[in-house]
Motif scaffolding. Structure first.
Motif, PDB file in Angstrom:
ATOM      1  N   SER A   1       0.830  -1.203   0.000  1.00 18.39           N
ATOM      2  CA  SER A   1       0.000   0.000   0.000  1.00 18.39           C
ATOM      3  C   SER A   1       0.864   1.253   0.000  1.00 18.39           C
ATOM      4  O   SER A   1       0.574   2.222  -0.707  1.00 18.39           O
ATOM      5  N   ARG A   2       1.950   1.250   0.788  1.00 18.16           N
ATOM      6  CA  ARG A   2       2.816   2.436   0.821  1.00 18.16           C
ATOM      7  C   ARG A   2       3.441   2.702  -0.543  1.00 18.16           C
ATOM      8  O   ARG A   2       3.572   3.858  -0.960  1.00 18.16           O
ATOM      9  N   LEU A   3       3.845   1.655  -1.243  1.00 16.30           N
ATOM     10  CA  LEU A   3       4.548   1.816  -2.508  1.00 16.30           C
ATOM     11  C   LEU A   3       3.617   1.779  -3.712  1.00 16.30           C
ATOM     12  O   LEU A   3       4.077   1.842  -4.852  1.00 16.30           O
ATOM     13  N   SER A   4       2.325   1.699  -3.470  1.00 15.33           N
ATOM     14  CA  SER A   4       1.354   1.620  -4.554  1.00 15.33           C
ATOM     15  C   SER A   4       1.184   2.977  -5.228  1.00 15.33           C
ATOM     16  O   SER A   4       1.322   4.033  -4.606  1.00 15.33           O
ATOM     17  N   GLY A   5       0.859   2.933  -6.498  1.00 18.17           N
ATOM     18  CA  GLY A   5       0.524   4.157  -7.214  1.00 18.17           C
ATOM     19  C   GLY A   5      -0.942   4.502  -7.099  1.00 18.17           C
ATOM     20  O   GLY A   5      -1.393   5.521  -7.633  1.00 18.17           O
ATOM     21  N   SER A   6      -1.706   3.687  -6.394  1.00 20.19           N
ATOM     22  CA  SER A   6      -3.140   3.905  -6.233  1.00 20.19           C
ATOM     23  C   SER A   6      -3.417   4.664  -4.939  1.00 20.19           C
ATOM     24  O   SER A   6      -3.035   4.205  -3.853  1.00 20.19           O
ATOM     25  N   ASN A   7      -4.084   5.784  -5.033  1.00 16.85           N
ATOM     26  CA  ASN A   7      -4.439   6.540  -3.830  1.00 16.85           C
ATOM     27  C   ASN A   7      -5.380   5.749  -2.938  1.00 16.85           C
ATOM     28  O   ASN A   7      -5.341   5.880  -1.712  1.00 16.85           O
ATOM     29  N   THR A   8      -6.223   4.934  -3.546  1.00 14.94           N
ATOM     30  CA  THR A   8      -7.153   4.118  -2.763  1.00 14.94           C
ATOM     31  C   THR A   8      -6.402   3.133  -1.882  1.00 14.94           C
ATOM     32  O   THR A   8      -6.727   2.967  -0.694  1.00 14.94           O
ATOM     33  N   LEU A   9      -5.396   2.474  -2.448  1.00  9.78           N
ATOM     34  CA  LEU A   9      -4.620   1.513  -1.671  1.00  9.78           C
ATOM     35  C   LEU A   9      -3.706   2.214  -0.675  1.00  9.78           C
ATOM     36  O   LEU A   9      -3.516   1.740   0.444  1.00  9.78           O
ATOM     37  N   ARG A  10      -3.157   3.350  -1.053  1.00 12.22           N
ATOM     38  CA  ARG A  10      -2.299   4.092  -0.128  1.00 12.22           C
ATOM     39  C   ARG A  10      -3.082   4.575   1.087  1.00 12.22           C
ATOM     40  O   ARG A  10      -2.538   4.671   2.191  1.00 12.22           O
ATOM     41  N   ALA A  11      -4.356   4.854   0.900  1.00 17.06           N
ATOM     42  CA  ALA A  11      -5.187   5.339   2.006  1.00 17.06           C
ATOM     43  C   ALA A  11      -5.417   4.263   3.061  1.00 17.06           C
ATOM     44  O   ALA A  11      -5.848   4.574   4.179  1.00 17.06           O
ATOM     45  N   ARG A  12      -5.107   3.004   2.729  1.00 17.67           N
ATOM     46  CA  ARG A  12      -5.340   1.912   3.670  1.00 17.67           C
ATOM     47  C   ARG A  12      -4.068   1.501   4.412  1.00 17.67           C
ATOM     48  O   ARG A  12      -4.051   0.498   5.115  1.00 17.67           O
ATOM     49  N   GLU A  13      -3.029   2.297   4.279  1.00 15.15           N
ATOM     50  CA  GLU A  13      -1.744   1.961   4.891  1.00 15.15           C
ATOM     51  C   GLU A  13      -1.859   1.779   6.400  1.00 15.15           C
ATOM     52  O   GLU A  13      -1.342   0.814   6.969  1.00 15.15           O
ATOM     53  N   SER A  14      -2.541   2.710   7.088  1.00 13.89           N
ATOM     54  CA  SER A  14      -2.653   2.600   8.546  1.00 13.89           C
ATOM     55  C   SER A  14      -3.470   1.382   8.960  1.00 13.89           C
ATOM     56  O   SER A  14      -3.229   0.790  10.017  1.00 13.89           O
ATOM     57  N   TYR A  15      -4.421   0.997   8.124  1.00 12.63           N
ATOM     58  CA  TYR A  15      -5.231  -0.195   8.407  1.00 12.63           C
ATOM     59  C   TYR A  15      -4.351  -1.446   8.386  1.00 12.63           C
ATOM     60  O   TYR A  15      -4.401  -2.269   9.307  1.00 12.63           O
ATOM     61  N   PHE A  16      -3.527  -1.579   7.360  1.00 14.05           N
ATOM     62  CA  PHE A  16      -2.643  -2.742   7.288  1.00 14.05           C
ATOM     63  C   PHE A  16      -1.580  -2.690   8.386  1.00 14.05           C
ATOM     64  O   PHE A  16      -1.166  -3.727   8.908  1.00 14.05           O
ATOM     65  N   SER A  17      -1.131  -1.489   8.734  1.00 11.33           N
ATOM     66  CA  SER A  17      -0.154  -1.350   9.813  1.00 11.33           C
ATOM     67  C   SER A  17      -0.719  -1.872  11.123  1.00 11.33           C
ATOM     68  O   SER A  17      -0.069  -2.650  11.836  1.00 11.33           O
ATOM     69  N   ALA A  18      -1.935  -1.462  11.443  1.00  7.96           N
ATOM     70  CA  ALA A  18      -2.562  -1.910  12.689  1.00  7.96           C
ATOM     71  C   ALA A  18      -2.753  -3.421  12.701  1.00  7.96           C
ATOM     72  O   ALA A  18      -2.467  -4.096  13.694  1.00  7.96           O
ATOM     73  N   ASN A  19      -3.206  -3.965  11.567  1.00 10.67           N
ATOM     74  CA  ASN A  19      -3.428  -5.404  11.497  1.00 10.67           C
ATOM     75  C   ASN A  19      -2.118  -6.190  11.620  1.00 10.67           C
ATOM     76  O   ASN A  19      -2.043  -7.213  12.306  1.00 10.67           O
ATOM     77  N   ALA A  20      -1.070  -5.722  10.938  1.00  7.27           N
ATOM     78  CA  ALA A  20       0.209  -6.435  10.968  1.00  7.27           C
ATOM     79  C   ALA A  20       0.806  -6.425  12.364  1.00  7.27           C
ATOM     80  O   ALA A  20       1.295  -7.448  12.854  1.00  7.27           O
ATOM     81  N   VAL A  21       0.795  -5.260  13.012  1.00  5.25           N
ATOM     82  CA  VAL A  21       1.366  -5.150  14.354  1.00  5.25           C
ATOM     83  C   VAL A  21       0.608  -6.023  15.342  1.00  5.25           C
ATOM     84  O   VAL A  21       1.201  -6.721  16.169  1.00  5.25           O
ATOM     85  N   GLN A  22      -0.713  -5.997  15.255  1.00  2.82           N
ATOM     86  CA  GLN A  22      -1.509  -6.796  16.180  1.00  2.82           C
ATOM     87  C   GLN A  22      -1.290  -8.292  15.947  1.00  2.82           C
ATOM     88  O   GLN A  22      -1.156  -9.069  16.894  1.00  2.82           O
TER      89      GLN A  22
END
Length: 544
Positions: free
Chosen positions: A181-202
């Motif tokens: 998501s961070r390296l994506s060229g899609s704004n939609t996917l980039r907007a979900r970066e914090s969501y994946f961060s929370a899920n990965a850390v948990q």
């Protein structure tokens, strides 16, 4: 967000980052204006009364992880290490009758992420098409993210339905989505970066201290890989406490599972296939390089140390290219007939060795760590300067020899050349670090630091960084070192402190422009790179 107050805040009411820097804070919550404008809203936090802050908990847990690593390296010790989970404390406190004392907690891990923006239910898991896009984006940059698993097997496992035998676990899958998501060229996917961060850390919580000798190898490797990806993610964001937490988690896993003393012959005899053995070898060396290089960049001792009483014996063979293990090669046909300690002492015969990105990275990390250690030993009144000079000269020659070998690498694939660029930069910064104690008053050392800084900019000739969204996170710490050397030389030249020809001044200025241009090209996907670039720009602007 609340509007800024025009009245000064009460003493102690500023956020912790502003208090640390003694900067004006507007007191806005959840993040003050200064932290938001600096692109660091996740770092903004306030200490209220006797509340234990997230940073304090992270620092405590890092200390406990370091103790855990020492325990794993010395299994005869029986100390039991536990980490804190503040969420459980808050949940227990909320359910306790007023005035009662909460019972003891058995939770072992504190989750260091900060998932305020990922409220459960506000976002959903990626669709199959989105997941495929995230995975493809990740794989394009995987070689610069600390990825060590076999790519073919990994992609196959990622395509399996979650929860089925052989599929990726939640921590690793979300860490992959996070980078995608961070390296994506899609704004939609980039907007979900914090969501994946929370899920990965948990999802990653609990895996560090949960390792047991009976833990399946695949689970272990997935846990280490998730920790490495999260470490690089947080470090590239400038969130150093969280990054260090995850890199120490990876160190604890590899030392606890004895991957630093891998018995390759025994694994072959037990029926392990070459690719699986290669993954274990790569796993250790990736964590080794991460620990050595980032410890040096942050000016702290590494956790995987080879010096003194705390040093650990490393017998795992040097890593080969992934293709070698796929061809059934585990032990190199030629070269690499020396140990890690032999290389650190140098020189060794590296002729005839097949190219290995990871071996080059590990060696560069050893030199960087060695430069920090040797330079820290210098004292003007040291009792035995001759011994220091011998050690200094030997390492200086070793760094120069290794850099010449790297500079001779040409015409390889994009992943290889990106790694060579990073390794050349590490090696140049190692030389700068080695000479740092003398550069201000020894003309030879000042000239050496300048020449290697210029050499670091020449390394940009081998890769067009504008074609990529990411280089290894460590580069965000290295290029600023190079830039500051060039800035200092420009300052001295303009003030007339040194006699420099006009064409040399122009060459230094051009080198600085190239470093700043490279930093700018990667700042969009690297918060740490962006903040480091801002500092260099401000310093240059002050020169006029």
């Amino acid at each position: 967000m609340a509007s800024s107050s025009t009245r000064p805040l009460n003493r102690g009411a500023a956020c912790l980052p502003c208090r640390k820097l003694k900067a004006r804070c507007d007191g806005n919550k959840p993040a003050c204006g200064r932290c938001v404008s600096n692109g660091r809203p996740d770092d903004c936090e306030y200490a209220v009364g006797g509340e234990v802050t997230r940073s304090r908990l992270l620092e405590e847990n890092i200390a406990l992880l370091e103790a855990r690593i020492r325990e794993l390296e010395n299994p005869h010790e029986t100390t039991s290490v536990r980490l804190h989970d503040p969420r459980r404390h808050e949940a227990v406190a909320a359910t306790q009758p007023q005035g009662s004392t909460p019972g003891p907690s058995t939770t072992q891990l504190f989750l260091p992420g900060r998932p305020q923006s990922a409220v459960p239910g506000t976002l959903s898991a990626p669709t199959q098409q989105e997941a495929q896009t995230l995975l493809q984006t990740f794989m394009v940059h995987a070689s610069q993210l600390g990825f060590f698993l076999n790519p073919t097997r990994f992609v196959r496992a990622a395509s399996l339905p979650r929860g089925t035998p052989g599929s990726l676990d939640d921590a690793l899958m979300n860490a992959v989505y996070l980078w995608g998501s961070r390296l994506s060229g899609s704004n939609t996917l980039r907007a979900r970066e914090s969501y994946f961060s929370a899920n990965a850390v948990q999802a990653a919580a609990g895996c560090t201290l949960g390792y047991q000798p009976t833990t399946p190898t695949t689970v272990l490797l997935y846990n280490v890989q998730a920790s490495v990806l999260l470490a690089n993610y947080f470090l590239s964001s400038g969130r150093f406490l969280e990054g260090k937490y995850h890199w120490l988690a990876a160190v604890a896993l590899v030392t606890g599972s004895r991957l630093h003393q891998l018995d390759v012959i025994g694994l072959v005899g037990a029926g392990s296939d070459p690719i699986s053995i290669g993954e274990k070898i790569h796993c250790f060396w990736i964590v080794f390089a991460l620990d050595k290089s980032w410890s040096a960049a942050m000016n702290v001792p590494p956790s995987i140390c080879q010096r003194g009483r705390t040093g650990i014996l490393t017998t795992t063979p040097w890593p080969l290219a992934t293709e070698a293990y796929e061809q059934g090669i585990i032990i190199p046909l030629s070269g690499y007939n020396y140990t890690l300690y032999d290389f650190a002492r140098g020189p060794v015969d590296e002729s005839g060795e097949d190219f290995s990105r990871l071996a080059l990275r590990a060696k560069a990390a050893v030199l960087y760590d060695g430069a920090l250690y040797v330079s820290s030993q210098y004292r003007p009144d040291m009792p035995n300067p001759g011994e220091f000079l011998t050690q200094f000269t030997a390492l200086d020659n070793l760094i120069e020899t290794f850099h010449r070998r790297l500079a001779a690498v040409r015409n390889r694939g994009s992943d290889d050349m990106r790694e060579v660029l990073v390794c050349r930069t590490i090696t140049c910064v190692a030389a700068i670090q080695l000479h740092s104690a003398f550069a201000n008053h020894q003309p030879a050392s000042r000239q050496k630091t300048l020449s290697v800084a210029v050499a670091a900019t020449r390394a940009l000739d081998i890769v067009d960084v504008n074609q990529y969204r990411h280089l290894d996170s460590l580069i965000s710490m290295l290029w600023p070192v190079v830039g500051k050397v060039l800035l200092e030389e420009l300052r001295r030249a303009r003030q007339g402190a040194v006699a420099v020809r006009q064409e040399d001044v122009a060459r230094i200025a051009t080198s600085l422009d190239r470093i700043m241009g490279a930093m700018a090209s990667l700042a969009y996907t690297g918060p740490l790179m962006a903040s480091q670039l801002t500092e260099i720009q401000q310093a240059r602007a002050l020169m006029g």
